[in-house]
Design an enzyme around this catalytic site. Sequence first.
Site, mmCIF file in Angstrom:
data_model
loop_
_atom_site.group_PDB
_atom_site.id
_atom_site.type_symbol
_atom_site.label_atom_id
_atom_site.label_comp_id
_atom_site.label_asym_id
_atom_site.label_seq_id
_atom_site.Cartn_x
_atom_site.Cartn_y
_atom_site.Cartn_z
ATOM 1 N N TYR A 165 -22.160 3.954 -25.199
ATOM 2 C CA TYR A 165 -21.438 3.636 -23.967
ATOM 3 C C TYR A 165 -21.869 2.289 -23.407
ATOM 4 O O TYR A 165 -21.025 1.439 -23.081
ATOM 5 C CB TYR A 165 -21.675 4.736 -22.934
ATOM 6 C CG TYR A 165 -20.982 4.490 -21.621
ATOM 7 C CD1 TYR A 165 -19.619 4.704 -21.480
ATOM 8 C CD2 TYR A 165 -21.697 4.039 -20.507
ATOM 9 C CE1 TYR A 165 -18.982 4.475 -20.272
ATOM 10 C CE2 TYR A 165 -21.071 3.811 -19.293
ATOM 11 C CZ TYR A 165 -19.707 4.032 -19.174
ATOM 12 O OH TYR A 165 -19.074 3.796 -17.971
ATOM 13 N N LYS A 169 -19.451 -1.153 -23.115
ATOM 14 C CA LYS A 169 -19.140 -1.806 -21.855
ATOM 15 C C LYS A 169 -19.683 -3.237 -21.815
ATOM 16 O O LYS A 169 -19.061 -4.132 -21.233
ATOM 17 C CB LYS A 169 -19.698 -0.998 -20.686
ATOM 18 C CG LYS A 169 -18.979 0.328 -20.460
ATOM 19 C CD LYS A 169 -17.529 0.127 -20.079
ATOM 20 C CE LYS A 169 -16.866 1.427 -19.698
ATOM 21 N NZ LYS A 169 -15.433 1.257 -19.299
#
Length: 243
Positions: A165, A169
Amino acid sequence: MTDTAPAKVALVTGANKGLGHETARQLAALGHTVLLTARDPALGEAAAAGIDGDVRFLRLDVTDADSVRAAGEHVAEHHGGLDLLVNNAGVTGIPRGTARTLDELSVEDLTSVLDTNFTGVFAVTQALLPALRKASGRVINVTSSLATFERVATGAAQRPDLLPYCASKAAMNMASVFYAGALAESGVTVYAVSPGFVATDLNNFTGPKSVEEGAAVIVRYATADAATLPDRRFLTETGTIPW
């Protein structure tokens, strides 16, 4: 009688629930024509019907090339220009209630998250570039402070299953900087915006902020005069933060 300006058109990805749905609702309340997108037609139609205003469901799976291309063609044919793209669709890759060690992560864990959070954002933005240029529109890439090296080094690194994650990002943030520079002359503005730690199903509703509060951050930057916003910065509810 006086002529009224046509409503601005906004497209929000991953908007059948949570932060995306609330962002769509707030934009509709401001008078935007909102293209609420989701992978599942039944969920998307129901979500659009539950919002007052001019909200229209558009099927879009950010990981499917045919779906992305069709969405781009739909916008070009039915709207011409696109005033706002909110790249909200995202996944964590962490099953609810689990915590995994670094050794337990697989290549598939990484690629599945990158496909949605980075490659999907790139694909959708590319498909909608002609419409964004036509309207001198704006792109909001919904990011997280977990994408910053500073935040990870001071705590998040203790959760190695956050690696996919955080990396996805961070990659999206980098793309935001490149897009901001490349599109500046065309009048298109691009920002990476973190709404804060919002309680959604992505985090098993553990965030301290409501979706209303998180969406308000996105909408504030989505609708602000570009002259009042810093160029190529990472924006949060409290202002800019280091990458």
